[in-house]
Design a protein around this motif. Structure first.
Motif, PDB file in Angstrom:
ATOM      1  N   THR A 241      43.701  40.392  41.957  1.00  0.00           N
ATOM      2  CA  THR A 241      45.066  40.852  42.171  1.00  0.00           C
ATOM      3  C   THR A 241      45.359  40.781  43.671  1.00  0.00           C
TER       4      THR A 241
ATOM      5  N   GLU B 133      42.327  43.123  36.545  1.00  0.00           N
ATOM      6  CA  GLU B 133      42.786  43.905  37.685  1.00  0.00           C
ATOM      7  C   GLU B 133      44.307  44.014  37.665  1.00  0.00           C
ATOM      8  N   SER B 134      44.801  45.110  38.209  1.00  0.00           N
ATOM      9  CA  SER B 134      46.240  45.290  38.359  1.00  0.00           C
ATOM     10  C   SER B 134      46.496  46.219  39.537  1.00  0.00           C
TER      11      SER B 134
END
Length: 123
Positions: free
Chosen positions: A117, A6-7
């Motif tokens: 994230t 995830e980002s």
């Protein structure tokens, strides 16, 4: 080896927008339903949104309906969560997860998880 990364999480103010991304590797995304979950401090992990393997079906938690949009790009092996009109109560660690074909809302029904994230929404 399956990896979900995830980002896009960061600190924002109430009313702002964010787009989270989940990059998958080692997984055939075309046969996977993808889910976004979140977990706030002291609370259980909760379902936010899901999209089935084809992208033809999506689900949303009532708390995010009309503000969040899930989408997928199978060619890029990536799933997105567009979050608009963010509220302080959206503050949480956001996780993406994968399971075969159909959307599920129970975390236990997902086979693979990312590391998460952090999204922080300030009032």
């Amino acid at each position: 080896q399956v990896q979900l990364l995830e980002s896009g999480g960061r600190w924002v103010q109430a009313g702002d927008s964010l787009r989270l991304s989940c990059q998958a590797s080692g997984l055939t995304l075309r046969s996977s339903a993808m889910g976004w979950f979140r977990q706030a401090p002291g609370k259980e992990r909760e379902f936010v949104s899901g999209i089935n393997y084809s992208g033809g079906t999506t689900n949303y938690a009532d708390s995010v309906k009309g503000r969040f949009t899930i989408s997928r790009d199978n060619a890029k092996n990536t799933v997105y969560l567009q979050m608009n009109s963010l509220k302080p109560e959206d503050t949480a660690i956001y996780y993406c997860a994968a399971r075969p074909f159909a959307i599920g809302q129970a975390p236990a029904s997902y086979n693979f998880w990312g590391q998460g994230t952090q999204v922080t929404v300030s009032s």
